[in-house]
Design an enzyme around this catalytic site. Structure first.
Site, PDB file in Angstrom:
ATOM      1  N   ILE A  12      -3.434   8.129 -11.203  1.00 28.10           N
ATOM      2  CA  ILE A  12      -4.044   6.801 -11.322  1.00 28.10           C
ATOM      3  C   ILE A  12      -3.762   5.926 -10.119  1.00 28.10           C
ATOM      4  O   ILE A  12      -4.229   4.793 -10.054  1.00 28.10           O
ATOM      5  CB  ILE A  12      -3.559   6.091 -12.604  1.00 28.10           C
ATOM      6  CG1 ILE A  12      -2.045   6.047 -12.636  1.00 28.10           C
ATOM      7  CG2 ILE A  12      -4.104   6.767 -13.833  1.00 28.10           C
ATOM      8  CD1 ILE A  12      -1.493   5.310 -13.828  1.00 28.10           C
ATOM      9  N   ASP A 149      10.158 -10.000  -1.672  1.00 30.57           N
ATOM     10  CA  ASP A 149       8.732  -9.661  -1.602  1.00 30.57           C
ATOM     11  C   ASP A 149       8.000 -10.157  -2.847  1.00 30.57           C
ATOM     12  O   ASP A 149       7.225  -9.429  -3.457  1.00 30.57           O
ATOM     13  CB  ASP A 149       8.550  -8.154  -1.437  1.00 30.57           C
ATOM     14  CG  ASP A 149       7.167  -7.801  -0.881  1.00 30.57           C
ATOM     15  OD1 ASP A 149       6.516  -8.703  -0.342  1.00 30.57           O
ATOM     16  OD2 ASP A 149       6.758  -6.640  -0.991  1.00 30.57           O
TER      17      ASP A 149
END
EC number: 2.7.11.1
Length: 950
Positions: A12, A149
């Protein structure tokens, strides 16, 4: 495929170094995400980042942090089993806010809290997500962790816990802990937010400062963009940008590169503006302005952020169904709260058979983590991993065992090597299943607007500006920096800017592009750089410390060049290796250097070596001699020609360095991944004495020194190539060149030139990152080898003088032997190649190989003469030649320069004569084949390969 207690299902998502699969627990049939990391593609830095991520995730259990459920390591892969988040990331949630009402997981949310016409998300939803984000950040700060981040792409969303009770969700995820999907704060009727991707996270006490450049530019704090030391407050700037984007629908500052981004931030002077029609409350706006202070000292601190009224106060504007009946967070009695039965909250995954609109929001987390927070007992509960449980599917035939909990076996994590600083580090893969058609349609719409070729109008100018902003945002979504040296940042930022520019891509169909980024919009895996079989197994050009040095790139991009020296499996390597190795039996001119034929690694350069191919245009040869032509060229064509010539010279130097490098690393990953070499690989690992390929310490030092100076020279040429392209791009931007006469010409030559320049830039970027990585490896190899020398050896570290560092650009902590310079090595090699080629030409042996040798020698000598000055257009040829004669280059003095110039002229004369001879032989040949006449001696087996097409 079985991985522990889980069965791996369909792929995926895919990144440069890992692939993400949907997985299911074999007994309970609950879903997980399995991130399979290919160890052969990881360099030292990436392995260290992965080890750090695993280590951090092992100790984190919080409902708003994605949980690491299990970890399995094989000889080739590490499989991280993580919680499955089904609603994708926050960036997609915001981007597709207009379609959320059609999705079964979010239609109830939109019915209750519709998105305002002048904003992005309803303020109730914004406050809900912010509360959950703050809860996770407080948990991290209590442990002195900084994420580094924070961005919408790393904030994953799960369906609301209440959606499971209503039976909306049909696929149930595996729970990392008992409370994995019980929100610590916020509303149970709204999606659950979890922080993901701890690849950049690190321990940073409140009094400490860091100086590593990490994160994504649009969400980077200005102190990071300025390369200053920073503290945990950098995360708060990122929170401010995320909050602004949730409210407005786009980041507060958008630019095409980090330099321009910093300029915009500084120019704003802390004046954060909101659209007039935006309905955000004054409280939210004030919090955003407090978080987006340029000076970290003036920025809101963590205690004040956690105590802000937006975080602590109840969410205003709730519908009646969401009004709390009793206080739920925090519970009055932690033990009572733990013993009280909780609603069967669950987070599900999108059903594979769902509608197209439902599937396009599906997402699989990247490297992630998970845990539960229930104050005030969290410090006691989070000290050890909680029991791992699954969620039960209501009304499902697969009933779980009678015991609701299932203990997870203790996870074993391998000891990873210690961290090694790299000049550049690959960006992390984005393991996302994005809707490629949606993204392509968005970008194509902008390109079509520009490519119609009609005169510029105000409306078109507005659209062009919007395209630029969209390109800047797309670039930022694609870019991650880790330990990046400033020059590498600039190179990668410019390459990303050019790749995403709608002006470059405007007239080109999507299918014809070869240099565009495809990381997020492409999940089908990286495209090999060469269609030939040996190249296909290699992927990117990063080999021995394989991985994308940023920037990512490794970008999951198609090759910038589809045409190579030939189509045979050996043609890509033999063209340069033939020329470099046909000169002499003494491969390096050093008595102790083993000849190529007896090295364990086989031929050199390595299999992954992808030479720079001159672009196949009518105006240039596939492989040229560097001679000037008198054809009048416009500025764009001149730029293309100069840029490609400079890149070709860098490639020749790189090929020479690869010969040295191959000796140092006889078992590069390109060979390790070759099925035919698996047996040898096992043997090498068992025998530690073979790690250096049987070389003596002196040989390792010499080879390392030579490889290092050659890589530095190659870097300088690659940097010059980028400077040439950058100067061209700056001129275009100043004059808006693509909208002027240059672009409006009927023949479209300027459009083609822009495409070619972009292709060269993408090639240069990949090669620049690769050379940085390999240069760092060689540097460390040299330092290690020098320490193994006898104490009285001149190259031993104890005998290095303070001022004896190499002046040719090597790191300051590296000292090379006197007299070792790239220019001398290149001159000697070019002279040797040309002499050997002349002898072979006289005896009629391998004339095609002689041509390659002559051309390679010319290019190498041109690289010796190369300076770092970017050519100025409009300058006369006579002036250029006069200036060039006066330049003193590195180790090349004026007198030596004249010697090199004369040698180049001599080799060009021999090359011209040889080509005439080849033309005559071709006419006499009975068939139009490129075979060497039978009277000539057979080709040297070392240099067998296809002849470059003329």
């Amino acid at each position: 495929m079985s991985i522990g207690r889980y069965t791996r299902l369909d792929e995926i998502g895919r990144g440069s170094f890992a692939t993400v699969y949907q997985g299911v627990h074999t007994k309970t049939r609950t879903y997980v995400a399995i991130k399979s990391v290919n160890l052969s593609k990881l360099n030292k830095k990436l392995k260290d980042n992965l080890s750090s991520e695993i280590h951090i995730l092992k100790g984190l259990y919080h409902p708003h942090i994605v949980a690491l459920i299990d970890c399995h390591e094989t000889t080739s892969h590490i499989h991280l089993v993580m919680e499955y988040c089904a609603l994708g990331d926050l960036s997609l949630f915001i981007k597709r806010r207009d379609t959320l009402g059609d999705h079964r997981y979010t239609r109830d949310m939109i019915a209750k809290y519709p998105n305002p016409p002048g904003g992005a998300l309803n303020e109730v939803v914004v406050r809900h997500f912010l509360k959950q984000l703050a809860s996770a950040l407080k948990f991290l700060r209590d442990r002195n962790l900084i994420h580094r981040d924070i961005k919408p792409q790393n904030l994953l969303l799960c369906p609301s816990p209440s959606s499971y009770r209503s039976g909306v969700t049909q696929v149930v995820p595996f729970k990392g802990s008992e409370d994995s999907f019980n929100p610590a704060t916020g509303l149970e009727s709204l999606p659950l937010l979890k922080i993901a991707d701890f690849g950049f996270a690190r321990s940073l006490p409140a009094t400490s400062l860091a100086e590593t450049l990490c994160g994504s530019p649009l969400y980077m704090a200005p102190e990071i963009l300025r390369y200053e030391k920073y503290d945990a407050k950098a995360d708060l700037w990122s929170v401010g940008t995320v909050l602004y984007e949730m409210v407005v629908g786009k980041p507060p500052f958008r630019a095409t590169n980090h330099v321009e981004l910093l300029r915009k931030i500084e120019k704003g002077e802390d004046r954060i503006k909101f659209p007039e029609e935006n309905p955000a409350s004054d409280e939210i706006k004030a919090l955003i302005r407090a978080l987006l202070k340029r000076n970290p000292v003036e920025r809101l601190n963590f205690p004040d952020f956690f105590e802000n009224g937006v975080i602590t106060s109840p969410i205003p504007g709730l519908v009646a169904d969401d009004q709390p009946s009793i206080p739920r967070d925090p519970p009055a009695d932690p033990e009572t709260a733990e013993s009280t039965p909780r609603p069967d909250s669950r987070s599900g995954a999108i059903v594979p058979g769902g509608t197209e609109r439902e599937r396009e929001v599906s997402y699989l987390p990247k490297g992630d983590t998970g845990l539960t927070q229930r104050p005030p007992s969290q410090n006691q509960r989070f000290g050890t991993p909680p029991t791992t449980t699954h969620m039960r599917r209501i009304g499902s035939g697969d009933r779980p065992p009678s015991t609701p909990k299932e203990l997870t076996p203790p996870m074993t994590y391998p000891q990873r090597p210690s961290a090694v600083s790299h000049a550049t580090a690959p960006g992390r893969q984005e393991l996302v299943d994005r809707n490629a058609a949606f993204t392509a349609m968005e970008r194509q719409r902008g390109r079509n607007t520009f490519s119609e070729g009609s005169p510029q109008t105000d409306r078109q100018a507005d659209k062009l500006r919007e395209e630029r902003e969209r390109a800047a945002q797309d670039v930022a979504f694609e870019r991650d920096y880790v330990v990046v040296e400033k020059r590498a940042v600039e190179v990668n930022a410019f390459a990303d800017e050019l790749a995403h520019s709608p002006r470059i891509q405007g007239g080109i169909s999507r299918g014809a592009q070869t240099g565009a980024l495809s990381r997020r919009s492409t999940v089908h895996g990286p495209t090999p750089l060469n269609p030939s079989p040996p190249q296909a197994t290699v992927g990117k050009a990063m080999q021995v410390l394989s991985g994308r040095s940023r920037a990512d790139s490794m970008h999951n991009r198609q090759s910038s060049y589809e045409r190579r020296y030939g189509q045979s499996p050996t043609s890509a390597t033999s063209a340069i290796s033939k020329a470099l190795n046909m000169a002499s039996g003494r491969l390096f001119g050093m008595g102790f250097s083993p000849p190529l034929a007896i090295t364990k690694g086989g031929r050199s350069p390595p299999l992954a070596y992808n030479p720079f191919p001159a672009y196949p245009a009518h105006g240039s040869l596939m492989i040229g001699d560097g001679a000037k032509n008198n054809v009048a060229l416009d500025e764009d064509t001149k730029t293309v020609q100069i840029l490609e010539e400079c890149a070709t010279r860098s490639d020749v130097v790189y090929g020479f360095a690869e010969v040295k490098y191959k000796q140092l690393v006889p078992l590069a990953p390109s060979v390790q991944t070759d099925p035919s070499s698996k047996g040898n690989l096992a043997g090498e690992r068992e025998n530690p004495d073979s790690a250096d390929g049987g070389l003596t310490v002196d040989a390792i030092v010499t080879l390392s020194e030579e490889a290092l100076v050659l890589y530095v020279k190659a870097l300088s040429l690659l940097a010059k190539s980028m400077d040439i392209a950058g100067a061209w791009w700056a001129r275009k931007n100043r004059g808006d060149g693509f909208g002027d006469s240059a672009m409006s010409r009927a023949d479209g030559a300027s459009t083609l030139a822009g495409t070619r320049i972009n292709n060269v830039v993408q090639w240069v970027r990949n090669r620049f990152n690769e050379v940085l990585e390999k240069g760092e490896f060689v540097r460390l190899k040299l330092i290690e080898a020098q320490k193994r020398l006898p104490p009285d050896h001149p190259s031993h570290p104890d005998n290095h003088s303070v001022g004896s560092s190499l002046g040719s650009g090597a790191s300051v902590d590296v000292v090379v032997s006197p007299g070792v310079s790239a220019e001398k090595l290149m001159y000697d090699r070019a002279l040797e190649m040309s002499r050997t080629a002349a002898i072979n030409e006289l005896t009629g042996e391998d004339l095609s190989g002689c041509e390659i040798a002559y051309v390679t020698a010319i290019r190498m000598l041109e690289a010796v003469l190369e300076n770092g000055e970017v050519p100025r257009f409009g300058q006369g040829k006579d002036d250029t030649s006069k200036d060039s004669d006066k330049i003193v280059l590195d180790a090349v003095q004026a007198e030596e320069r004249q010697v090199v110039i004369k040698l180049v002229s001599s080799i060009r004369s021999r090359l011209a004569a040889l080509r005439k001879k080849l033309a005559i032989l071709a006419k006499r040949a009975p068939t139009p084949s490129a075979n060497v006449p039978s009277k000539m001696a057979p080709l040297n087996p070392v240099s067998v390969g296809a002849t470059p097409p003329k």
